[in-house]
Design an enzyme around this catalytic site. Structure first.
Site, PDB file in Angstrom:
ATOM      1  CB  THR A  12      -1.603  -7.768 -14.412  1.00 47.52           C
ATOM      2  OG1 THR A  12      -0.594  -7.652 -13.341  1.00 47.52           O
ATOM      3  CG2 THR A  12      -2.255  -9.228 -14.613  1.00 47.52           C
ATOM      4  CE1 TYR A  25       0.978 -10.623 -13.658  1.00 46.91           C
ATOM      5  CE2 TYR A  25      -0.269 -12.080 -12.235  1.00 46.91           C
ATOM      6  CZ  TYR A  25       0.043 -11.023 -12.649  1.00 46.91           C
ATOM      7  OH  TYR A  25      -0.552 -10.120 -11.970  1.00 46.91           O
ATOM      8  CB  SER A  58       2.280  -0.415 -11.937  1.00 45.95           C
ATOM      9  OG  SER A  58       1.854  -1.040 -10.757  1.00 45.95           O
ATOM     10  CB  THR A  91      -3.932  -3.343 -10.455  1.00 49.19           C
ATOM     11  OG1 THR A  91      -3.419  -4.354 -10.112  1.00 49.19           O
ATOM     12  CG2 THR A  91      -4.770  -3.562 -11.747  1.00 49.19           C
ATOM     13  CG  ASP A  92       0.256  -3.997  -7.604  1.00 47.93           C
ATOM     14  OD1 ASP A  92      -0.528  -4.619  -7.348  1.00 47.93           O
ATOM     15  OD2 ASP A  92       1.558  -4.958  -7.566  1.00 47.93           O
ATOM     16  CE  LYS A 164      -4.439  -4.962  -6.544  1.00 41.87           C
ATOM     17  NZ  LYS A 164      -3.324  -5.203  -7.488  1.00 41.87           N
ATOM     18  CD  GLU A 283      -9.052  23.247  18.800  1.00 39.57           C
ATOM     19  OE1 GLU A 283      -9.331  22.953  19.998  1.00 39.57           O
ATOM     20  OE2 GLU A 283      -9.740  23.685  17.984  1.00 39.57           O
TER      21      GLU A 283
HETATM   22  C1  SIN Z   1       1.466  -4.052 -11.796  1.00 38.38           C
HETATM   23  O1  SIN Z   1       0.977  -3.413 -11.065  1.00 38.38           O
HETATM   24  O2  SIN Z   1       2.053  -3.801 -12.708  1.00 38.38           O
HETATM   25  C2  SIN Z   1       1.505  -5.549 -11.209  1.00 38.38           C
HETATM   26  C3  SIN Z   1      -0.170  -5.902 -10.916  1.00 38.38           C
HETATM   27  C4  SIN Z   1      -1.100  -5.586 -11.713  1.00 38.38           C
HETATM   28  O3  SIN Z   1      -1.134  -4.994 -12.769  1.00 38.38           O
HETATM   29  O4  SIN Z   1      -2.236  -6.110 -11.203  1.00 38.38           O
END
Ligand code: SIN
Length: 326
Positions: A12, A25, A58, A91-92, A164, A283
């Site tokens: 992002t 986006y 990602s 971030t994913d 996250k 256990e």
């Molecule tokens: C991604 O992980 O590429 C899309 C979401 C982000 O970066 O927050």
């Protein structure tokens, strides 16, 4: 002035959408030099070298891309001119990449991974400020030998523990019960703690160039879950991480399948679907001690470690030692 390499992978932070808007986006569209140009202050902190290695959302990351990234960074850090590394990432799945790099980068130079929750074209995008502070952190002498660090919302996290925790807010990360490593105020770095787990230059997985990784799957347990998924996964995976309830627990039906498949050579790790706490050996739910406890690793991070462990050894005790050390 220090020289910092910015390794761009997409996300992002390089996302574009309708001017000013924060939603709808596409991630990984803008070249990193455009993002850097929007932060003139960055040039007062460090000489920047840019490496656009890939430009993806990602969710397109995978073990082969992790290997490309680790091998590329391991080459770049050999250059004496480079003092530190910043990686821009979606971030994913950033938590998985940051742990993979924690285990596989052979350097004591600062490595900082960052990203954004709002695309570059949003009003008040968070990416440029995160990137600016990430460069400041990578240029900081105190950040040497700290392994991979995540930088979000002026907070420094360990690459092993970052996760996250919010899919909406810009302050989207934490590192479980461990607080954080420190904070930043503009370009000033304030460390308060460090990770005691083995990482980067101390890691046994960072000593050799990687080419491929064994297949490891993740199976999520829920009330009434059929154990058929475990038999199916065992057909084409060497290891399975169980996302159990509570202390990595599961039903008697799953226990029976785990016992049977362990005897056939499948390696099981028990993680928990509860995001805080620690999974210990048990256990009652694992009387034969076939499963290895994920300790404080999330299931997706336990998968990363199990893939690397299985690329070195099949020995149960050795893999257990690895899970206790890393
Ligand atoms: C991604 O992980 O590429 C899309 C979401 C982000 O970066 O927050």
């Amino acid at each position: 002035m220090k020289t910092i390499a910015i390794i761009a992978t997409g996300g992002t932070i390089a996302g574009t959408g309708q001017e000013g808007k924060a939603v709808a986006y596409h991630a990984g569209e803008m070249n990193i030099d455009e993002v850097i140009q929007s932060i003139p202050m960055i040039n007062q902190v460090a000489h920047i070298k840019e490496y656009q290695i890939m430009n993806v959302d990602s969710n397109e990351m995978n073990p082969s891309k992790w290997i490309t990234l680790a091998n590329t960074i391991n080459d770049i850090v050999k250059d004496d001119e480079i003092d530190g590394i910043v990686i821009t990432h979606g971030t994913d799945t950033l938590d998985e990449t940051s742990y993979f790099l924690t285990l596989t980068l052979n350097t004591s130079k600062p490595i900082v991974i960052t990203g954004a929750m709002r695309p570059a074209t949003a009003t008040s995008a968070d990416g440029p400020y995160n990137l600016y502070q990430a460069v400041c952190l990578a240029a900081c002498e105190e950040a040497r030998e700290q392994g991979v660090m995540g930088l979000f919302s002026s907070t420094i996290y360990s690459g092993r523990d970052i996760q996250k925790v919010n899919n909406y807010k810009i302050d989207a990360f934490d590192q479980k019960d461990f607080g954080c490593l420190g904070y930043m105020q503009d370009d000033e770095v304030y460390f308060f703690s460090r990770s005691f787990k083995i990482h980067t230059f101390q890691s046994g997985f960072s000593q050799n160039k990687l080419e491929s990784l064994p297949e490891v799957a993740i199976a999520y347990f829920y009330a009434g879950a059929s154990s058929q998924i475990l038999y199916d996964m065992a057909m084409n995976h060497q290891g399975i991480v169980i996302v159990g309830s509570g202390n990595g627990n599961y039903s008697q039906e799953w226990l029976k399948a785990i016992n049977e498949l362990s005897l056939k050579g499948i390696v099981f790790v028990r993680a928990s679907r509860v995001s805080h706490g620690i999974v210990f050996d048990d256990e009652i739910f694992d009387p034969q001690q076939y499963c290895i406890a994920a300790n404080t690793l999330s299931a997706q991070k336990a998968r990363v470690l199990l893939m690397l462990a299985l690329s070195h050894t099949q020995d149960h005790q050795e893999i257990e030692n690895i899970f206790n050390a890393y």
